[in-house]
Design an enzyme around this catalytic site. Structure first.
Site, PDB file in Angstrom:
ATOM      1  N   ARG A   1      61.816  24.117  20.143  1.00  0.00           N
ATOM      2  CA  ARG A   1      61.819  23.209  20.948  1.00  0.00           C
ATOM      3  C   ARG A   1      62.983  22.117  20.669  1.00  0.00           C
ATOM      4  O   ARG A   1      63.260  22.121  19.287  1.00  0.00           O
ATOM      5  CB  ARG A   1      60.592  22.540  21.109  1.00  0.00           C
ATOM      6  CG  ARG A   1      60.341  21.466  22.303  1.00  0.00           C
ATOM      7  CD  ARG A   1      59.174  21.395  22.789  1.00  0.00           C
ATOM      8  NE  ARG A   1      59.097  20.315  23.800  1.00  0.00           N
ATOM      9  CZ  ARG A   1      59.081  18.930  23.282  1.00  0.00           C
ATOM     10  NH1 ARG A   1      58.664  18.636  22.073  1.00  0.00           N
ATOM     11  NH2 ARG A   1      59.075  18.106  24.264  1.00  0.00           N
ATOM     12  N   HIS A   2      63.762  21.533  21.528  1.00  0.00           N
ATOM     13  CA  HIS A   2      64.768  20.507  21.021  1.00  0.00           C
ATOM     14  C   HIS A   2      63.960  19.175  20.443  1.00  0.00           C
ATOM     15  O   HIS A   2      62.832  19.207  20.403  1.00  0.00           O
ATOM     16  CB  HIS A   2      65.299  19.819  22.518  1.00  0.00           C
ATOM     17  CG  HIS A   2      64.392  19.053  23.417  1.00  0.00           C
ATOM     18  ND1 HIS A   2      63.905  17.984  23.027  1.00  0.00           N
ATOM     19  CD2 HIS A   2      63.739  19.677  24.531  1.00  0.00           C
ATOM     20  CE1 HIS A   2      63.096  17.616  23.944  1.00  0.00           C
ATOM     21  NE2 HIS A   2      62.852  18.601  25.064  1.00  0.00           N
ATOM     22  N   GLY A   3      64.792  18.730  19.607  1.00  0.00           N
ATOM     23  CA  GLY A   3      64.488  17.527  18.615  1.00  0.00           C
ATOM     24  C   GLY A   3      63.919  16.369  19.495  1.00  0.00           C
ATOM     25  O   GLY A   3      64.288  16.377  20.822  1.00  0.00           O
TER      26      GLY A   3
END
Ligand SMILES: *[C@@H]1O[C@H](CO)[C@@H](O)[C@H](O)[C@H]1NC(C)=O
Ligand SMILES: *[C@@H]1O[C@H](CO)[C@@H](O)[C@H](O)[C@H]1NC(C)=O
Ligand SMILES: *[C@@H]1O[C@H](CO)[C@@H](O)[C@H](O)[C@H]1NC(C)=O
Length: 272
Positions: free
Chosen positions: A88-90
């Site tokens: 998942r993106h940060g």
């Protein structure tokens, strides 16, 4: 997840080791103030799919780069030959839509004067006032973009993976790494931060080049895969635009339990 392929491929067959680190964009993770924030830390274990890495794995608080291995997952006899990770993106800013809603709530809190205080205990009154005084510093341009902590999340994740799977992530194998991302800026930026983290791991002390100049190339964008929920016809017609399929979601949002929670929150904050 990391254990799956390794269990199946116990004897090393060693074909190409491709890492598809795919960045899922649909889920969102909101950032609060960037510096370490005690309130954010107290709440974030309850964010569900938006829980921070350090809340799932508190060991990261003391050393975010140290790999932690479950001995059951990787036995000595096991040689991983391929790693597929869905990442998942940060940590990111709220989206423009969320910022609009926050402003609306903030406006409501500021509009209630001190005279509006209904009977309640002092700490409840203090909460509404504290939120009204909080400087709402989110700006429209922030619209869901990755924040510095998000870049850091991805960099540290890359370092942990590289230490956990030293052969897969050896410098010789760097060119075999494949990143697939959705077109969302926070996801593209997360992929770049991940690659920069790895690059620094291979070249300590040097500052990384542009991701397009790295051996493995920049993350490739594939919305059909990464944002399947926007493209899959069956999902769109049978689920997303199907009131019957989403009946329970609607029932949950409008049900008496939710109404009672809304009333309680409104009472605590003393807003209509
Ligand atoms: C005031 O309200 C808060 C939250 O509703 C509660 O935790 C606290 O115990 C209350 N304090 C008193 C003195 O009633
Ligand atoms: C990756 O590189 C190392 C050399 O550093 C090599 O021993 C290994 O077989 C390569 N491939 C895999 C799948 O680890
Ligand atoms: C909508 O959802 C219901 C319940 O899941 C399902 O039975 C029905 O076939 C769906 N309708 C369409 C058009 O796919």
């Amino acid at each position: 997840m990391l254990c799956g392929p390794c269990r199946l491929l116990r004897a090393s067959v060693a074909p190409t080791a491709a890492l598809a680190a795919a960045l899922l964009s649909s889920l969102a993770r909101c950032s609060l103030q960037e510096p370490k924030d005690q309130v954010a830390s107290a709440l974030s274990p309850y964010f569900g799919t938006k829980t921070r890495y350090e809340d799932v794995n508190p060991g990261l608080l003391s050393d975010p780069e140290a790999p932690q291995r479950d001995p059951e997952l990787l036995e000595g006899s096991c040689t991983p030959v391929q790693l597929v990770a869905l990442i998942r993106h940060g940590t990111r800013y709220p989206t423009a839509k969320q910022i609009r809603k926050l402003r609306q709530l903030h406006g409501m809190l500021q509009a209630r004067g001190p005279g509006d205080d209904r009977p309640g205990n002092a700490s409840d009154r203090g909460l509404g006032a504290a939120l009204a005084d909080w400087p709402l510093w989110y700006a429209d341009w922030m619209d869901g973009q990755l924040v510095e902590k998000g870049r850091q999340d991805m960099r540290q994740l890359a370092l942990r993976l590289a230490s956990l799977f030293p052969a897969l992530f050896s410098r010789e194998n760097y060119s075999r790494l494949r990143l697939i991302t959705s077109s969302k800026h926070r996801c593209v930026d997360s992929g770049a931060a991940f690659l920069r983290g790895l690059w620094e791991h291979y070249h300590p002390g040097l500052s990384p080049p542009d991701v397009s100049d790295m051996e493995c190339g920049p993350p490739s964008i594939n919305d059909k895969l990464m944002r399947f929920f926007d493209h899959c016809k069956k999902f769109l017609t049978e689920v997303e635009r199907n009131a019957t399929a989403l009946y329970h979601v609607e029932a949950f949002k409008t049900g008496p339990e939710m109404q009672s929670i809304l009333k309680k929150v409104a009472a605590v904050l003393q807003v209509p």
